[in-house]
Each structure stands twice: as C-alpha cells, then as structure tokens.
Design an enzyme around this catalytic site. Structure first.
Site, mmCIF file in Angstrom:
data_model
loop_
_atom_site.group_PDB
_atom_site.id
_atom_site.type_symbol
_atom_site.label_atom_id
_atom_site.label_comp_id
_atom_site.label_asym_id
_atom_site.label_seq_id
_atom_site.Cartn_x
_atom_site.Cartn_y
_atom_site.Cartn_z
ATOM 1 N N GLU A 84 21.743 8.238 -8.149
ATOM 2 C CA GLU A 84 21.532 7.135 -9.099
ATOM 3 C C GLU A 84 20.724 7.665 -10.294
ATOM 4 O OE1 GLU A 84 18.751 3.996 -7.904
ATOM 5 O OE2 GLU A 84 18.655 4.946 -5.945
ATOM 6 N N CYS A 116 20.152 3.763 -3.440
ATOM 7 C CA CYS A 116 19.857 4.803 -2.437
ATOM 8 C C CYS A 116 20.915 4.891 -1.342
ATOM 9 C CB CYS A 116 18.509 4.534 -1.781
ATOM 10 S SG CYS A 116 17.167 4.421 -2.936
ATOM 11 N N HIS A 238 15.821 4.528 5.683
ATOM 12 C CA HIS A 238 15.638 4.860 4.270
ATOM 13 C C HIS A 238 14.136 4.845 3.986
ATOM 14 C CE1 HIS A 238 15.566 5.060 0.044
ATOM 15 N NE2 HIS A 238 15.186 3.808 -0.112
HETATM 16 P P1 HMG Z 1 1.388 -2.791 -4.552
HETATM 17 O O1 HMG Z 1 1.217 -4.049 -5.293
HETATM 18 O O2 HMG Z 1 0.936 -1.535 -5.197
HETATM 19 O O3 HMG Z 1 0.656 -2.734 -3.188
HETATM 20 O O4 HMG Z 1 2.925 -2.690 -4.207
HETATM 21 P P2 HMG Z 1 0.106 -3.885 -2.198
HETATM 22 O O5 HMG Z 1 -1.024 -4.565 -2.813
HETATM 23 O O6 HMG Z 1 1.260 -4.702 -1.674
HETATM 24 O O7 HMG Z 1 -0.432 -2.911 -1.083
HETATM 25 C C1 HMG Z 1 0.444 -2.136 -0.350
HETATM 26 C C2 HMG Z 1 -0.084 -2.088 1.082
HETATM 27 O O8 HMG Z 1 -1.325 -1.375 1.055
HETATM 28 C C3 HMG Z 1 -0.405 -3.468 1.654
HETATM 29 O O9 HMG Z 1 -0.086 -3.408 3.034
HETATM 30 C C4 HMG Z 1 -1.917 -3.584 1.477
HETATM 31 O O10 HMG Z 1 -2.525 -4.442 2.415
HETATM 32 C C5 HMG Z 1 -2.327 -2.141 1.702
HETATM 33 P P3 HMG Z 1 1.013 -4.412 3.633
HETATM 34 O O11 HMG Z 1 0.566 -5.777 3.352
HETATM 35 O O12 HMG Z 1 2.282 -4.082 2.896
HETATM 36 O O13 HMG Z 1 1.075 -4.019 5.079
HETATM 37 N N1 HMG Z 1 -3.621 -1.808 1.081
HETATM 38 C C6 HMG Z 1 -4.531 -1.027 1.676
HETATM 39 N N2 HMG Z 1 -4.539 -0.426 2.885
HETATM 40 C C7 HMG Z 1 -5.653 0.320 3.209
HETATM 41 N N3 HMG Z 1 -6.724 0.456 2.389
HETATM 42 C C8 HMG Z 1 -6.739 -0.137 1.182
HETATM 43 C C9 HMG Z 1 -5.616 -0.921 0.778
HETATM 44 N N4 HMG Z 1 -5.299 -1.622 -0.333
HETATM 45 C C10 HMG Z 1 -4.073 -2.161 -0.122
HETATM 46 N N5 HMG Z 1 -7.793 0.013 0.382
HETATM 47 C C11 HMG Z 1 4.977 -1.757 -3.514
HETATM 48 C C12 HMG Z 1 3.501 -1.911 -3.184
HETATM 49 C C13 HMG Z 1 5.666 -1.028 -2.379
HETATM 50 C C14 HMG Z 1 5.602 -3.118 -3.704
HETATM 51 C C15 HMG Z 1 5.080 -0.908 -4.831
HETATM 52 O O14 HMG Z 1 4.640 0.397 -4.591
HETATM 53 C C16 HMG Z 1 6.472 -0.859 -5.408
HETATM 54 O O15 HMG Z 1 6.896 -1.746 -6.152
HETATM 55 N N6 HMG Z 1 7.262 0.229 -5.082
HETATM 56 C C17 HMG Z 1 8.617 0.399 -5.579
HETATM 57 C C18 HMG Z 1 9.620 -0.471 -4.835
HETATM 58 C C19 HMG Z 1 9.852 -0.024 -3.409
HETATM 59 O O16 HMG Z 1 9.580 1.096 -3.039
HETATM 60 N N7 HMG Z 1 10.422 -0.929 -2.578
HETATM 61 C C20 HMG Z 1 10.734 -0.615 -1.215
HETATM 62 C C21 HMG Z 1 11.919 -1.425 -0.677
HETATM 63 S S1 HMG Z 1 13.350 -1.311 -1.746
HETATM 64 C C22 HMG Z 1 13.970 0.280 -1.417
HETATM 65 O O17 HMG Z 1 13.587 0.906 -0.480
HETATM 66 C C23 HMG Z 1 15.007 0.824 -2.368
HETATM 67 C C24 HMG Z 1 14.509 1.874 -3.336
HETATM 68 O O18 HMG Z 1 14.355 3.108 -2.660
HETATM 69 C C25 HMG Z 1 15.475 2.024 -4.517
HETATM 70 C C26 HMG Z 1 16.965 2.238 -4.256
HETATM 71 O O19 HMG Z 1 17.584 1.712 -3.355
HETATM 72 O O20 HMG Z 1 17.558 2.902 -5.133
HETATM 73 C C27 HMG Z 1 13.165 1.517 -3.933
#
Ligand code: HMG
Length: 393
Positions: A84, A116, A238
């Site tokens: 992609e 992906c 994935h």
């Molecule tokens: P965010 O807003 O940075 O993080 O977004 P958050 O606030 O949701 O925190 C993440 C986790 O860390 C949470 O745990 C927090 O509690 C924890 P959860 O509730 O999820 O269990 N946390 C902590 N833990 C320990 N100590 C601390 C602490 N602070 C917070 N101090 C997000 C996270 C993944 C949404 C962001 O990184 C993002 O948007 N990433 C890109 C999208 C993505 O990867 N999506 C995954 C599913 S889609 C997919 O897999 C397809 C893809 O590969 C693309 C394709 O298909 O081409 C992306």
C-alpha cells in the site's frame, strides 16, 4: 497435493528510532509506548530505501538458497507484489524487482492492494495457481513503509519491512489449508488518498473494527472448517503494534477457550511479537514478519504444529486461515541472517529521525541523486525525469 510456503525471509530498513527517544522529545510517557502499545523501536527508511529495495533484499536469501540446492529459479513464473506504499500509479513495483533480481522475461508480475491485507490475497491466489500448475512456483512479496503525520498518536506505530515467500507444491516449511474465513466491510478506519504521503486514521475506532473483524472472520472459518480453537498450537495476527495481537487473541479466546490459562494464551502468540516490537508496523508484511518471528524465536521443534493466521487490512478485509509446519522445516529458516540484519540497524537520535522523516522524493522532473545511506545490497540511487533509478551493490 499439499501446497504452501516453501521458504520465507524478511528485511527491514537500516535505521531505527527507540520509542523512548520519541517519548523524551514529544512529551509522552515512554510506558505508553513500551507497555500500552507494546513497542520498543521502529524501523526508519533511509532516502535510498523504498518498497522495492527492501523487497529485493528480502528475496536474496531465498534465491541464494535455491542456487545452493541446485534448484531452477525459472520455476518462479509469477511475482505477486503486495503493497500500500505504491511508488507508481501505473507500473507495478514488482517489475523493478524483477529487473534487479534478473528474473526471466517468462515471469508475469502484478501489484495488489487492500491495505495490510493484500499479501494474504496474494498468498491465496498463489496457492490456487500452484494447485493448478504444480511445477510452477510463485514469489509473493509484501513490502511497506508505515507513515503517519508527526505529533499524532499514529507516529509511534510507524515502521517498515518486506517479506518474500515462495509458494510451491510439497512445501518444505508450511502446508496451508484451503478452508479460510473472511470478513469484508466498507469502513473508514484508516486510509490514504492518492494525494497524501501519510495515512489518515481514526485510531481507536480502527482497533475496534479490527476486533470485530477477527471475530467475524473466525465465525466464517467455523462454517468452513471442522477445526476448533483447541486444535491450534500458535496464532499469528496482523501486527500494527504488539498489544493489538494480545487484544485480538484474548477477544477470540473469550467465547472459544475459557479453559485456557492466561499463560497458555500468551505462549500461543508471544514469540510472534518479538520482531514487530523492534521493527514496528510494516502493513502487508507485518503478520508474515510475525510468522518468521515465531519460527526464529521458538527453540522447540514446531513440526506438526498448527498455526492460525489472522490477516487484517483496514477499510476493511480480514481473513482467518491456517497451516501446519512440515517435518525438518528448520532447514529452511534464515534466523541468523534476520538477527544480524536487525542488529546492524543504525539507531537514530530525534534530530536525525526528523531529518529522515522530512525527506520526500522530488517531484520536479529534474535529476536528483540520493545520499548513500543504506548498507543493503539494493539502493534507490535517485530520480531522473520522474524515473526511479536503482542499483545493485
Ligand atoms: P493513543 O491515543 O496514542 O493511545 O492511540 P491511548 O491513549 O489509547 O493509549 C494506548 C494504550 O496505552 C491504552 O491501553 C492506554 O491505557 C495505555 P488500552 O486501553 O488500549 O489497553 N497507556 C499506558 N500504559 C502504561 N503506562 C502508561 C500509559 N499511558 C497510556 N503511562 C492508537 C493509540 C493505537 C489508537 C494510535 O497509536 C493509532 O492511531 N495508531 C494507528 C492506527 C492503528 O495502528 N490501528 C490498529 C488497528 S487498524 C490496523 O491494524 C490496520 C493498519 O495496520 C493499517 C492497514 O491495514 O493498512 C493500521
């Protein structure tokens, strides 16, 4: 006749950023990265690395293996290049790869896309092809660079990598079953319009859609196959980041495997997460790097073990499929090469990461030579009159 993956290898870029370094400079708590999303480092491509150079590098151990064993690489009559991170709207990236690796003109090449997921579509097409023409082999490539806007939650989930796999009859690594479970749904969780170099993402929503998809693909799999959750030894998901696989595995187990302990569930996926933690998301390649990680990092003999695979591509398409590892599969592993390649990556400080992130291929049609940064065998040396120029070292 058994059909599956005969050989598999991966490659990632020559640079990496420690997520502690990112956290120290963007005001995040490092534990959010190391614990919350379960990532330690991410691979960062140099100016002279792209999906073609990474893919060509990933192919080298496979082609060398064929040569050492006296096998004819002309048996590869099809190259399916899943990405992609397209470098051209028209010409398939695989055609550059075909030329760099000197494949015969009697080898067809095409590029596939669905976020992906497309490497899994390529793999399924390859197995069908080989089932029809068992003397032929198909080279399946998955190669991507995950890139998000700076200072967004997605930034810590960047990374890159390429996987090359040879699909054949009587494979020496893993035999794949023909039954699979599929879920397709039109959603806007993650996408990248043609005019953007970074993805747009509704991050938290994307994780929910991923979980919905794994459940639904599994349900479909249950309609197609007699296998139950307890029939699987290991799972590869994935991997946008390693915590996502843990969530998906618990989600799937919940309702299917109440009797399994937390430790057993963790053991079913933990080895598949090791490489992802230090390379980051590599989109199409991510789940297959996870599979390689499982093979390279499990000391026990896995011959006869059944693996469940869940491939997810935003937008979205998911597929659950399965395979069984073959006796003496260890003879086909490239563990040492993978580990020394990972160790030879150059760690970046934040300032250098910012510089590398800012690099874009010039679009003015002039002649541009790119700085020599990679120590890989293949380089993107520059661009001249809108034509990408590659070199084999
Ligand atoms: P965010 O807003 O940075 O993080 O977004 P958050 O606030 O949701 O925190 C993440 C986790 O860390 C949470 O745990 C927090 O509690 C924890 P959860 O509730 O999820 O269990 N946390 C902590 N833990 C320990 N100590 C601390 C602490 N602070 C917070 N101090 C997000 C996270 C993944 C949404 C962001 O990184 C993002 O948007 N990433 C890109 C999208 C993505 O990867 N999506 C995954 C599913 S889609 C997919 O897999 C397809 C893809 O590969 C693309 C394709 O298909 O081409 C992306």
């Amino acid at each position: 006749m058994p059909v599956g993956i005969d050989d598999i290898s991966f490659y990632t870029a020559n640079f990496s950023l420690d997520l502690q370094e990112l956290a120290a400079n963007n005001g995040s708590n490092a534990a959010k990265y190391t614990v919350g999303i379960g990532q330690e480092r991410m691979s960062v491509p140099g100016a002279d690395e792209d999906v073609v150079t990474m893919a060509a590098n990933a192919c080298v151990p496979l082609l060398e293996g064929m040569k050492t064993r006296g096998e004819d690489s002309n048996a590869i009559k099809t190259i399916l290049f899943a990405t992609e991170t397209g470098i051209d709207q028209s010409k398939a990236a695989g055609v550059y790869l075909h030329s760099l690796l000197k494949f015969s003109p009697r080898c067809r090449v095409v590029e596939l896309k669905q976020a992906c997921y497309s490497a899994t579509a390529a793999l399924q097409l390859a197995t069908a092809w080989v089932a029809r023409k068992p003397k032929e082999k198909v080279l399946v490539i998955a190669s991507d660079i995950a890139r998000y806007e700076r200072q967004t939650p997605g930034e810590a989930t960047q990374g890159c990598g390429a996987v090359a796999m040879i699909v054949s009859a009587n494979p020496r690594l893993i035999v794949l079953d023909s039954e699979t479970g599929i879920h397709t749904e039109d959603v806007m969780d993650f996408w990248r319009p043609n005019y953007r170099s970074t993805a747009l993402v509704d991050g938290k929503y994307s994780t929910k859609v991923y979980l919905r998809c794994v459940r639904s693909a599994w349900q479909d799999f249950q309609q197609q196959s007699d296998l139950k959750f307890a029939d699987f030894d290991y799972f590869c998901y994935h991997l946008p980041f390693s915590r996502m696989a843990q969530k998906a595995h618990n989600h799937l187990a919940n309702g299917n495997a109440h009797e399994l302990s937390t430790k057993t569930l963790e053991d079913q996926i933990s080895s598949s997460l090791i490489y992802n933690r230090i390379t980051g998301n590599s989109y199409t390649a991510a789940m297959y790097i996870g599979f390689i990680s499982l093979l390279d990092n499990t000391a026990a003999n896995l011959a006869g073990k059944r693996i469940g695979f869940f491939s997810y591509g935003s937008g979205s398409v998911g597929e659950f499929f399965t395979g069984t590892l073959v006796e003496d599969y260890q003879d086909m592993l490239h563990q040492q090469g993978h580990q020394s390649m990972l160790e030879s990556r150059q760690p970046l400080n934040y300032a250098d990461y910012q510089k590398m992130y800012a690099f874009e291929v010039p679009t003015d049609g002039g002649d541009h030579e790119f700085e020599h940064q990679t120590n890989g065998k293949f380089r993107l040396t520059g661009i001249s009159q809108h034509k990408r120029l590659y070199q084999v070292r």
